[in-house]
Scaffold this motif. Structure first.
Motif, PDB file in Angstrom:
ATOM      1  N   PHE A 241       1.151  -1.355  -0.067  1.00  0.00           N
ATOM      2  CA  PHE A 241       0.600  -0.073   0.415  1.00  0.00           C
ATOM      3  C   PHE A 241       0.695   1.248  -0.098  1.00  0.00           C
ATOM      4  CE2 PHE A 241      -3.949  -2.803   0.455  1.00  0.00           C
ATOM      5  CZ  PHE A 241      -4.795  -1.327   0.323  1.00  0.00           C
ATOM      6  N   ARG A 242       1.894   1.292   0.636  1.00  0.00           N
ATOM      7  CA  ARG A 242       2.728   2.605   0.804  1.00  0.00           C
ATOM      8  C   ARG A 242       3.767   2.560  -0.618  1.00  0.00           C
ATOM      9  NH1 ARG A 242       5.851   0.764   4.953  1.00  0.00           N
ATOM     10  NH2 ARG A 242       7.496   0.438   2.859  1.00  0.00           N
ATOM     11  N   ASP A 243       4.561   1.779  -0.952  1.00  0.00           N
ATOM     12  CA  ASP A 243       5.214   1.822  -1.925  1.00  0.00           C
ATOM     13  C   ASP A 243       4.636   1.910  -2.956  1.00  0.00           C
ATOM     14  OD1 ASP A 243       6.919   1.918  -0.404  1.00  0.00           O
ATOM     15  OD2 ASP A 243       7.902   0.069  -0.465  1.00  0.00           O
ATOM     16  N   GLN A 244       3.408   0.540  -3.373  1.00  0.00           N
ATOM     17  CA  GLN A 244       2.518   0.495  -5.450  1.00  0.00           C
ATOM     18  C   GLN A 244       1.753   1.394  -5.413  1.00  0.00           C
ATOM     19  OE1 GLN A 244       4.200  -1.042  -7.011  1.00  0.00           O
ATOM     20  NE2 GLN A 244       5.545  -1.538  -5.727  1.00  0.00           N
ATOM     21  N   LEU A 245       0.452   1.854  -3.919  1.00  0.00           N
ATOM     22  CA  LEU A 245      -1.205   2.454  -4.369  1.00  0.00           C
ATOM     23  C   LEU A 245      -0.398   4.033  -3.120  1.00  0.00           C
ATOM     24  CD1 LEU A 245      -2.927  -0.302  -3.130  1.00  0.00           C
ATOM     25  CD2 LEU A 245      -2.336   0.724  -5.406  1.00  0.00           C
ATOM     26  N   LYS A 246       1.019   3.931  -2.487  1.00  0.00           N
ATOM     27  CA  LYS A 246       1.095   5.276  -2.086  1.00  0.00           C
ATOM     28  C   LYS A 246      -0.217   5.783  -1.034  1.00  0.00           C
ATOM     29  CE  LYS A 246       4.438   5.994  -5.224  1.00  0.00           C
ATOM     30  NZ  LYS A 246       5.672   5.190  -5.208  1.00  0.00           N
ATOM     31  N   LEU A 247      -0.044   4.993  -0.427  1.00  0.00           N
ATOM     32  CA  LEU A 247      -1.258   5.156   1.128  1.00  0.00           C
ATOM     33  C   LEU A 247      -0.616   4.371   2.227  1.00  0.00           C
ATOM     34  CD1 LEU A 247      -4.722   3.862  -0.186  1.00  0.00           C
ATOM     35  CD2 LEU A 247      -4.163   6.375  -0.257  1.00  0.00           C
ATOM     36  N   ASP A 248      -0.251   5.855   2.963  1.00  0.00           N
ATOM     37  CA  ASP A 248       1.032   5.692   3.555  1.00  0.00           C
ATOM     38  C   ASP A 248       0.212   5.568   4.676  1.00  0.00           C
ATOM     39  OD1 ASP A 248       3.255   5.472   5.559  1.00  0.00           O
ATOM     40  OD2 ASP A 248       3.962   6.600   4.907  1.00  0.00           O
ATOM     41  N   GLY A 249       0.399   5.659   6.331  1.00  0.00           N
ATOM     42  CA  GLY A 249       0.649   4.926   7.343  1.00  0.00           C
ATOM     43  C   GLY A 249      -0.666   3.826   7.834  1.00  0.00           C
ATOM     44  N   LEU A 250      -0.926   4.623   9.430  1.00  0.00           N
ATOM     45  CA  LEU A 250      -2.687   3.581   9.548  1.00  0.00           C
ATOM     46  C   LEU A 250      -3.823   3.524   9.010  1.00  0.00           C
ATOM     47  CD1 LEU A 250      -2.781   1.062  11.186  1.00  0.00           C
ATOM     48  CD2 LEU A 250      -3.984   3.139  12.878  1.00  0.00           C
ATOM     49  N   LEU A 251      -4.807   3.085   8.179  1.00  0.00           N
ATOM     50  CA  LEU A 251      -5.538   3.849   7.456  1.00  0.00           C
ATOM     51  C   LEU A 251      -6.843   3.482   7.886  1.00  0.00           C
ATOM     52  CD1 LEU A 251      -5.161   1.880   3.634  1.00  0.00           C
ATOM     53  CD2 LEU A 251      -4.219   4.487   5.061  1.00  0.00           C
ATOM     54  N   LEU A 252      -7.283   4.289   9.473  1.00  0.00           N
ATOM     55  CA  LEU A 252      -8.026   4.263   9.981  1.00  0.00           C
ATOM     56  C   LEU A 252      -8.339   5.473  10.606  1.00  0.00           C
ATOM     57  CD1 LEU A 252      -9.407   2.457  12.355  1.00  0.00           C
ATOM     58  CD2 LEU A 252      -7.856   2.791  13.964  1.00  0.00           C
ATOM     59  N   LYS A 253      -9.670   5.572  10.334  1.00  0.00           N
ATOM     60  CA  LYS A 253      -9.983   6.969  11.140  1.00  0.00           C
ATOM     61  C   LYS A 253     -11.399   7.112  12.232  1.00  0.00           C
ATOM     62  CE  LYS A 253     -12.237   9.344   7.328  1.00  0.00           C
ATOM     63  NZ  LYS A 253     -12.756  10.105   6.227  1.00  0.00           N
ATOM     64  N   ALA A 254     -11.235   7.839  12.067  1.00  0.00           N
ATOM     65  CA  ALA A 254     -12.585   8.270  13.793  1.00  0.00           C
ATOM     66  C   ALA A 254     -13.674   9.193  13.000  1.00  0.00           C
ATOM     67  CB  ALA A 254     -12.189   9.021  14.980  1.00  0.00           C
ATOM     68  N   GLU A 255     -14.294   8.637  12.100  1.00  0.00           N
ATOM     69  CA  GLU A 255     -15.341   8.629  10.509  1.00  0.00           C
ATOM     70  C   GLU A 255     -16.283   9.720  11.355  1.00  0.00           C
ATOM     71  OE1 GLU A 255     -17.225   9.670   7.338  1.00  0.00           O
ATOM     72  OE2 GLU A 255     -15.109   9.663   7.737  1.00  0.00           O
ATOM     73  N   LYS A 256     -17.321   9.617  12.425  1.00  0.00           N
ATOM     74  CA  LYS A 256     -18.272   9.668  12.573  1.00  0.00           C
ATOM     75  C   LYS A 256     -18.340  10.214  14.322  1.00  0.00           C
ATOM     76  CE  LYS A 256     -21.773   7.583  11.898  1.00  0.00           C
ATOM     77  NZ  LYS A 256     -23.273   7.161  11.328  1.00  0.00           N
ATOM     78  N   LEU A 257     -18.937  11.323  14.644  1.00  0.00           N
ATOM     79  CA  LEU A 257     -19.334  11.075  16.348  1.00  0.00           C
ATOM     80  C   LEU A 257     -20.791  11.084  16.839  1.00  0.00           C
ATOM     81  CD1 LEU A 257     -16.437  13.220  17.703  1.00  0.00           C
ATOM     82  CD2 LEU A 257     -16.438  10.420  18.010  1.00  0.00           C
ATOM     83  N   GLN A 258     -21.818  10.777  17.606  1.00  0.00           N
ATOM     84  CA  GLN A 258     -22.491  10.705  17.781  1.00  0.00           C
ATOM     85  C   GLN A 258     -23.074  11.317  19.246  1.00  0.00           C
ATOM     86  OE1 GLN A 258     -24.404   6.562  15.114  1.00  0.00           O
ATOM     87  NE2 GLN A 258     -25.429   8.655  14.906  1.00  0.00           N
ATOM     88  N   PHE A 259     -24.119  12.092  19.200  1.00  0.00           N
ATOM     89  CA  PHE A 259     -24.468  11.466  21.027  1.00  0.00           C
ATOM     90  C   PHE A 259     -25.728  12.982  21.106  1.00  0.00           C
ATOM     91  CE2 PHE A 259     -21.079  14.926  20.397  1.00  0.00           C
ATOM     92  CZ  PHE A 259     -21.484  16.179  20.706  1.00  0.00           C
ATOM     93  N   THR A 260     -26.126  13.118  22.012  1.00  0.00           N
ATOM     94  CA  THR A 260     -27.117  13.895  22.539  1.00  0.00           C
ATOM     95  C   THR A 260     -26.414  15.013  23.365  1.00  0.00           C
ATOM     96  OG1 THR A 260     -28.804  12.092  23.440  1.00  0.00           O
ATOM     97  CG2 THR A 260     -29.222  14.280  23.811  1.00  0.00           C
ATOM     98  N   CYS A 261     -26.541  15.765  22.905  1.00  0.00           N
ATOM     99  CA  CYS A 261     -25.503  17.105  23.630  1.00  0.00           C
ATOM    100  C   CYS A 261     -26.402  17.260  25.043  1.00  0.00           C
ATOM    101  CB  CYS A 261     -25.305  18.588  23.278  1.00  0.00           C
ATOM    102  SG  CYS A 261     -24.824  20.141  23.699  1.00  0.00           S
ATOM    103  N   PRO A 262     -25.379  17.121  26.256  1.00  0.00           N
ATOM    104  CA  PRO A 262     -25.800  17.614  27.774  1.00  0.00           C
ATOM    105  C   PRO A 262     -26.250  19.037  27.859  1.00  0.00           C
ATOM    106  CG  PRO A 262     -23.277  17.008  27.557  1.00  0.00           C
ATOM    107  CD  PRO A 262     -24.064  16.883  26.343  1.00  0.00           C
ATOM    108  N   PHE A 263     -25.308  20.325  26.954  1.00  0.00           N
ATOM    109  CA  PHE A 263     -25.550  20.821  27.705  1.00  0.00           C
ATOM    110  C   PHE A 263     -27.433  21.796  26.883  1.00  0.00           C
ATOM    111  CE2 PHE A 263     -21.259  20.082  27.373  1.00  0.00           C
ATOM    112  CZ  PHE A 263     -21.260  21.091  28.668  1.00  0.00           C
ATOM    113  N   SER A 264     -27.527  21.041  25.589  1.00  0.00           N
ATOM    114  CA  SER A 264     -28.947  21.867  24.527  1.00  0.00           C
ATOM    115  C   SER A 264     -29.503  20.382  24.435  1.00  0.00           C
ATOM    116  CB  SER A 264     -27.932  22.178  23.532  1.00  0.00           C
ATOM    117  OG  SER A 264     -27.797  20.900  22.723  1.00  0.00           O
ATOM    118  N   ASN A 265     -29.506  19.838  24.714  1.00  0.00           N
ATOM    119  CA  ASN A 265     -30.184  18.093  24.711  1.00  0.00           C
ATOM    120  C   ASN A 265     -30.684  18.147  23.028  1.00  0.00           C
ATOM    121  OD1 ASN A 265     -31.004  16.479  26.334  1.00  0.00           O
ATOM    122  ND2 ASN A 265     -33.451  16.984  25.864  1.00  0.00           N
ATOM    123  N   GLU A 266     -30.289  18.692  22.759  1.00  0.00           N
ATOM    124  CA  GLU A 266     -29.873  17.959  20.927  1.00  0.00           C
ATOM    125  C   GLU A 266     -29.321  17.369  20.522  1.00  0.00           C
ATOM    126  OE1 GLU A 266     -30.409  22.427  18.389  1.00  0.00           O
ATOM    127  OE2 GLU A 266     -28.339  22.383  19.650  1.00  0.00           O
TER     128      GLU A 266
END
Length: 244
Positions: free
Chosen positions: A194-219
Motif C-alpha cells: 500500500f505504501r510503495d505501490q498505491l501511495k497510501l502510507d500510514g495506518l488506514l484507520l479514521k474516526a469517521e463519525k461522532l453521535q451523542f445527545t448534547c448535555p448542554f442543549s439536549n440536541e
C-alpha cells in the motif's frame, strides 16, 4: 473550513460551540505529550494539548483519545467543568464513535468481536466489544507473500461499544484481518504494498463519525470527518462515496 489548511497534516477546529470544540486530529499527532523522551523530542511540535495553548492561548480538555497513528474527529472541552459533564457521555457509553478502516482479506458482511483483551489497568483480560460492517470489498491482481495470485482487501465501518488501547487494531488482527498500515499488529508485506505501490502510507484507520445527545442543549448531534486527500484516494480505490 479554511481551504489553505492541509487537513492531512494539521489540526483544525471544525465547529465551535459554547462549551466545546469539534476538532480534526491528523495522523502523526499525539493528544497528550508522550512519556517516551525520544518521541517527545521528535514530535514536540505535534501535541494537541500544546497546539491549543499555542494557537488559542488557552487550555483544552480532550473528552476521548485517538492513537498517534489514527486521524479523525475529537471533542475538546473549553473548561474543566464542561469536561466533567461531557466525560459522562464517554464513560456511560453514550458517545457513539464510528470508524472507517481498510483491512486485509474479506471479513463477514457484519459482526461483533467480543474477544477479551489485556490491559495494564487490569490483572485479567477484559471483555471488549467491537461491531463491524463491510462497506466494500476489493480484489487486486497482485500476489503478496502468499500462494494466492490475487490480494483481497475490505473497507470497514467499525463502532466501538467499549474503548480500550488499540482495541480495533487488536480485534481485527485476532480475526486475521489486520488493518493496513498497522506496524504493531499488522502485516508488513501488505503495508509495504500500500505504501510503495498505491501511495497510501500510514495506518488506514479514521474516526469517521461522532453521535451523542448534547448535555448542554439536549440536541442530537451527528458529526462526520471531512475526507483528507489520503481518504479520498481510499474511497476512490474502493469506489465508495463517503457520506457527508
Amino acid at each position: 473550513m479554511n481551504p489553505q489548511i492541509n487537513l492531512q497534516d494539521n489540526p483544525q477546529i471544525l465547529k465551535e460551540f459554547e462549551n466545546y470544540w469539534l476538532v480534526y486530529k491528523p495522523r502523526g499527532w499525539f493528544v497528550h505529550p508522550p512519556s517516551d523522551k525520544r518521541a517527545l523530542k521528535k514530535f514536540s511540535h505535534k501535541i494537541l494539548t500544546s497546539w491549543f495553548l499555542q494557537n488559542l492561548n488557552r487550555k483544552a480538555f480532550p473528552i476521548h483519545r485517538l492513537d498517534f497513528a489514527t486521524e479523525g474527529l475529537m471533542i475538546w472541552s473549553k473548561d474543566s467543568e464542561s469536561a466533567g459533564i461531557l466525560n459522562e457521555l464517554h464513560y456511560d457509553e453514550r458517545l457513539i464513535k464510528t470508524y472507517h478502516a481498510v483491512v486485509r482479506g474479506s471479513p463477514a458482511d457484519e459482526g461483533i468481536v467480543d474477544i477479551p483483551l489485556k490491559s495494564d489497568a487490569y490483572l485479567e483480560p477484559i471483555v471488549c466489544i467491537t461491531k463491524f460492517k463491510t462497506l466494500k470489498r476489493l480484489e487486486l491482481p497482485t500476489q503478496i507473500n502468499s500462494e494466492h495470485a490475487t490480494s483481497r482487501y475490505s473497507l470497514m465501518e467499525v463502532t466501538l461499544q467499549t474503548g480500550r488501547w488499540h482495541q480495533i487494531r487488536r480485534h481485527f488482527n485476532r480475526l486475521s484481518n489486520p488493518i493496513i498500515g498497522d506496524r504493531e499488529h499488522g502485516d508488513s508485506h501488505h503495508n509495504r504494498y500500500f505504501r510503495d505501490q498505491l501511495k497510501l502510507d500510514g495506518l488506514l484507520l479514521k474516526a469517521e463519525k461522532l453521535q451523542f445527545t448534547c448535555p448542554f442543549s439536549n440536541e442530537e448531534k451527528t458529526f462526520r470527518s471531512p475526507p483528507t486527500e489520503q481518504w479520498q484516494k481510499i474511497y476512490s480505490l474502493f469506489d465508495h462515496r463517503s457520506l457527508q
